[in-house]
Design a protein around this motif. Structure first.
Motif, PDB file in Angstrom:
ATOM      1  N   HIS A  82      53.740  56.041  37.364  1.00  0.00           N
ATOM      2  CA  HIS A  82      52.912  56.100  38.575  1.00  0.00           C
ATOM      3  C   HIS A  82      53.354  55.015  39.551  1.00  0.00           C
ATOM      4  O   HIS A  82      53.011  53.852  39.377  1.00  0.00           O
ATOM      5  N   HIS A  83      54.104  55.406  40.579  1.00  0.00           N
ATOM      6  CA  HIS A  83      54.640  54.440  41.534  1.00  0.00           C
ATOM      7  C   HIS A  83      53.886  54.550  42.857  1.00  0.00           C
ATOM      8  O   HIS A  83      54.216  55.391  43.701  1.00  0.00           O
ATOM      9  N   GLY A  84      52.891  53.717  43.034  1.00  0.00           N
ATOM     10  CA  GLY A  84      52.057  53.796  44.232  1.00  0.00           C
ATOM     11  C   GLY A  84      52.813  53.462  45.501  1.00  0.00           C
ATOM     12  O   GLY A  84      52.658  54.142  46.529  1.00  0.00           O
ATOM     13  N   VAL A  85      53.625  52.407  45.455  1.00  0.00           N
ATOM     14  CA  VAL A  85      54.374  52.017  46.653  1.00  0.00           C
ATOM     15  C   VAL A  85      55.369  53.113  47.016  1.00  0.00           C
ATOM     16  O   VAL A  85      55.483  53.518  48.175  1.00  0.00           O
ATOM     17  N   SER A  86      56.077  53.603  46.011  1.00  0.00           N
ATOM     18  CA  SER A  86      57.104  54.625  46.274  1.00  0.00           C
ATOM     19  C   SER A  86      56.476  55.908  46.812  1.00  0.00           C
ATOM     20  O   SER A  86      57.047  56.575  47.685  1.00  0.00           O
ATOM     21  N   ALA A  87      55.306  56.268  46.302  1.00  0.00           N
ATOM     22  CA  ALA A  87      54.626  57.474  46.792  1.00  0.00           C
ATOM     23  C   ALA A  87      54.248  57.317  48.262  1.00  0.00           C
ATOM     24  O   ALA A  87      54.403  58.254  49.064  1.00  0.00           O
ATOM     25  N   ALA A  88      53.759  56.130  48.623  1.00  0.00           N
ATOM     26  CA  ALA A  88      53.387  55.893  50.025  1.00  0.00           C
ATOM     27  C   ALA A  88      54.621  55.892  50.917  1.00  0.00           C
ATOM     28  O   ALA A  88      54.606  56.438  52.030  1.00  0.00           O
ATOM     29  N   LEU A  89      55.703  55.302  50.433  1.00  0.00           N
ATOM     30  CA  LEU A  89      56.962  55.329  51.202  1.00  0.00           C
ATOM     31  C   LEU A  89      57.414  56.769  51.418  1.00  0.00           C
ATOM     32  O   LEU A  89      57.817  57.154  52.516  1.00  0.00           O
ATOM     33  N   GLU A  90      57.364  57.547  50.351  1.00  0.00           N
ATOM     34  CA  GLU A  90      57.821  58.929  50.431  1.00  0.00           C
ATOM     35  C   GLU A  90      56.994  59.726  51.448  1.00  0.00           C
ATOM     36  O   GLU A  90      57.533  60.479  52.260  1.00  0.00           O
ATOM     37  N   TYR A  91      55.675  59.535  51.393  1.00  0.00           N
ATOM     38  CA  TYR A  91      54.816  60.269  52.328  1.00  0.00           C
ATOM     39  C   TYR A  91      55.137  59.876  53.768  1.00  0.00           C
ATOM     40  O   TYR A  91      55.259  60.741  54.657  1.00  0.00           O
ATOM     41  N   ALA A  92      55.281  58.571  53.996  1.00  0.00           N
ATOM     42  CA  ALA A  92      55.517  58.105  55.371  1.00  0.00           C
ATOM     43  C   ALA A  92      56.878  58.548  55.896  1.00  0.00           C
ATOM     44  O   ALA A  92      57.011  58.931  57.061  1.00  0.00           O
ATOM     45  N   VAL A  93      57.894  58.490  55.039  1.00  0.00           N
ATOM     46  CA  VAL A  93      59.254  58.771  55.504  1.00  0.00           C
ATOM     47  C   VAL A  93      59.539  60.276  55.527  1.00  0.00           C
ATOM     48  O   VAL A  93      60.085  60.799  56.494  1.00  0.00           O
ATOM     49  N   ARG A  94      59.142  60.974  54.470  1.00  0.00           N
ATOM     50  CA  ARG A  94      59.532  62.386  54.360  1.00  0.00           C
ATOM     51  C   ARG A  94      58.529  63.336  55.001  1.00  0.00           C
ATOM     52  O   ARG A  94      58.896  64.429  55.407  1.00  0.00           O
ATOM     53  N   HIS A  95      57.266  62.919  55.083  1.00  0.00           N
ATOM     54  CA  HIS A  95      56.258  63.819  55.657  1.00  0.00           C
ATOM     55  C   HIS A  95      55.859  63.395  57.080  1.00  0.00           C
ATOM     56  O   HIS A  95      55.771  64.222  57.967  1.00  0.00           O
ATOM     57  N   LEU A  96      55.613  62.093  57.269  1.00  0.00           N
ATOM     58  CA  LEU A  96      55.210  61.637  58.605  1.00  0.00           C
ATOM     59  C   LEU A  96      56.417  61.342  59.501  1.00  0.00           C
ATOM     60  O   LEU A  96      56.246  61.134  60.701  1.00  0.00           O
ATOM     61  N   ARG A  97      57.605  61.307  58.905  1.00  0.00           N
ATOM     62  CA  ARG A  97      58.830  61.024  59.677  1.00  0.00           C
ATOM     63  C   ARG A  97      58.703  59.718  60.460  1.00  0.00           C
ATOM     64  O   ARG A  97      59.006  59.653  61.660  1.00  0.00           O
ATOM     65  N   ILE A  98      58.238  58.710  59.766  1.00  0.00           N
ATOM     66  CA  ILE A  98      58.048  57.396  60.383  1.00  0.00           C
ATOM     67  C   ILE A  98      59.410  56.876  60.891  1.00  0.00           C
ATOM     68  O   ILE A  98      60.441  57.178  60.303  1.00  0.00           O
ATOM     69  N   GLU A  99      59.408  56.125  61.984  1.00  0.00           N
ATOM     70  CA  GLU A  99      60.683  55.676  62.560  1.00  0.00           C
ATOM     71  C   GLU A  99      60.973  54.201  62.318  1.00  0.00           C
ATOM     72  O   GLU A  99      62.089  53.733  62.577  1.00  0.00           O
ATOM     73  N   HIS A 100      59.952  53.466  61.875  1.00  0.00           N
ATOM     74  CA  HIS A 100      60.154  52.035  61.617  1.00  0.00           C
ATOM     75  C   HIS A 100      59.436  51.654  60.323  1.00  0.00           C
ATOM     76  O   HIS A 100      58.295  52.071  60.109  1.00  0.00           O
ATOM     77  N   ILE A 101      60.092  50.851  59.503  1.00  0.00           N
ATOM     78  CA  ILE A 101      59.432  50.237  58.349  1.00  0.00           C
ATOM     79  C   ILE A 101      59.556  48.728  58.507  1.00  0.00           C
ATOM     80  O   ILE A 101      60.656  48.202  58.700  1.00  0.00           O
ATOM     81  N   MET A 102      58.426  48.039  58.440  1.00  0.00           N
ATOM     82  CA  MET A 102      58.418  46.580  58.540  1.00  0.00           C
ATOM     83  C   MET A 102      57.912  45.998  57.233  1.00  0.00           C
ATOM     84  O   MET A 102      56.828  46.369  56.767  1.00  0.00           O
ATOM     85  N   VAL A 103      58.691  45.114  56.640  1.00  0.00           N
ATOM     86  CA  VAL A 103      58.215  44.326  55.505  1.00  0.00           C
ATOM     87  C   VAL A 103      57.754  42.993  56.083  1.00  0.00           C
ATOM     88  O   VAL A 103      58.535  42.287  56.727  1.00  0.00           O
ATOM     89  N   MET A 104      56.475  42.692  55.921  1.00  0.00           N
ATOM     90  CA  MET A 104      55.911  41.485  56.529  1.00  0.00           C
ATOM     91  C   MET A 104      55.531  40.468  55.465  1.00  0.00           C
ATOM     92  O   MET A 104      54.528  40.629  54.763  1.00  0.00           O
ATOM     93  N   GLY A 105      56.347  39.433  55.330  1.00  0.00           N
ATOM     94  CA  GLY A 105      56.024  38.338  54.429  1.00  0.00           C
ATOM     95  C   GLY A 105      55.138  37.321  55.121  1.00  0.00           C
ATOM     96  O   GLY A 105      54.854  37.425  56.315  1.00  0.00           O
ATOM     97  N   HIS A 106      54.717  36.340  54.380  1.00  0.00           N
ATOM     98  CA  HIS A 106      53.873  35.308  55.002  1.00  0.00           C
ATOM     99  C   HIS A 106      53.928  34.008  54.214  1.00  0.00           C
ATOM    100  O   HIS A 106      54.277  33.994  53.027  1.00  0.00           O
ATOM    101  N   ALA A 107      53.569  32.921  54.889  1.00  0.00           N
ATOM    102  CA  ALA A 107      53.523  31.601  54.260  1.00  0.00           C
ATOM    103  C   ALA A 107      52.301  31.490  53.354  1.00  0.00           C
ATOM    104  O   ALA A 107      51.337  32.249  53.488  1.00  0.00           O
TER     105      ALA A 107
END
Ligand SMILES: [Zn+2]
Length: 226
Positions: A82-107
């Motif tokens: 069960h890969h929750g992050v991968s499932a969300a990535l797949e939905y956003a990229v393959r279904h929503l055709r998202i154009e930007h992915i931002m990885v936001m780290g923090h202090a």
């Protein structure tokens, strides 16, 4: 005894949300009810201080958000787990055709603190999750073996963003979309200590200021570089 006031607080908060976003005529949900078309996917930390919707002053429908401890992207592992992050990535990229992915780290990230400090042997899940960032720790051990803990942690948090970007490119449908020019990957870092927002410049292999810190507490203007 746990306070029972939380539901009142949630109710008041939801009423403010209704007043701002849902109740006015021609409100944003008249379109959003039909579907979402977010302009970016953000991978952010679960930390209560780094909500990307607040930090980026986004509105409903703007951001598709994945939050987890230390804003980590696991590697591509097409197994039966069960890969929750991968499932969300797949939905956003393959279904929503998202154009930007931002990885936001923090202090001041508690996830990286636990990675760099002695392991908490009685944690059932945290150590295993944070082992996803072991490459970041290895880089810090290699390049900053004797630095003070704050410097090591900051460097580790930034390496964590970089390795998450690397892991994103391990997903074939992300790599293909990037190579077709249909998807851009970005690394951001919110420096909670200074108030700066940094951007990962892949050509310089360094985080550079994107929005500088406020000149003084309560300053009304910030200079946007990008
Ligand atoms: Zn964090």
């Amino acid at each position: 005894m746990v306070s029972q006031d939380l539901l009142k607080r949630f109710s008041a908060g939801f009423q403010r949300f209704q007043k701002t976003w849902y109740c006015p005529e021609n409100n944003i949900y008249e379109d959003l009810r039909a579907g979402q078309n977010p302009y970016a996917l953000v991978v952010a930390c679960s930390d209560s201080r780094v909500d990307p919707v607040l930090l980026l002053d986004a509105t409903p429908g703007d951001l598709f958000v994945i939050r987890n401890v230390a804003n980590l992207v696991p590697p591509y592992e097409p197994d039966s787990h069960h890969h929750g992050v991968s499932a969300a990535l797949e939905y956003a990229v393959r279904h929503l055709r998202i154009e930007h992915i931002m990885v936001m780290g923090h202090a001041k990230c508690g996830g990286f603190t636990s990675l760099l400090e002695v392991s908490h042997s009685d944690d059932e899940f945290l150590n295993i999750w944070m082992s996803l960032a072991c490459r970041a720790k290895a880089e810090v051990d290699r390049t900053l073996p004797d630095a003070d803990p704050d410097e090591r942690q900051r460097a580790c948090e930034m390496w964590g963003v970089r390795f998450s970007l690397d892991n994103l490119m391990g997903y074939p449908w992300i790599r293909e979309a990037v190579e077709r020019g249909e998807l851009l990957l970005h690394g951001l870092y919110f420096d909670m200590g200074t108030g700066e927002l940094l951007y990962f410049d892949a050509h310089r292999e360094a985080f550079v200021p994107m929005v500088e810190a406020c000149a003084s507490a309560g300053a009304s203007s910030v200079r946007v570089r990008r």
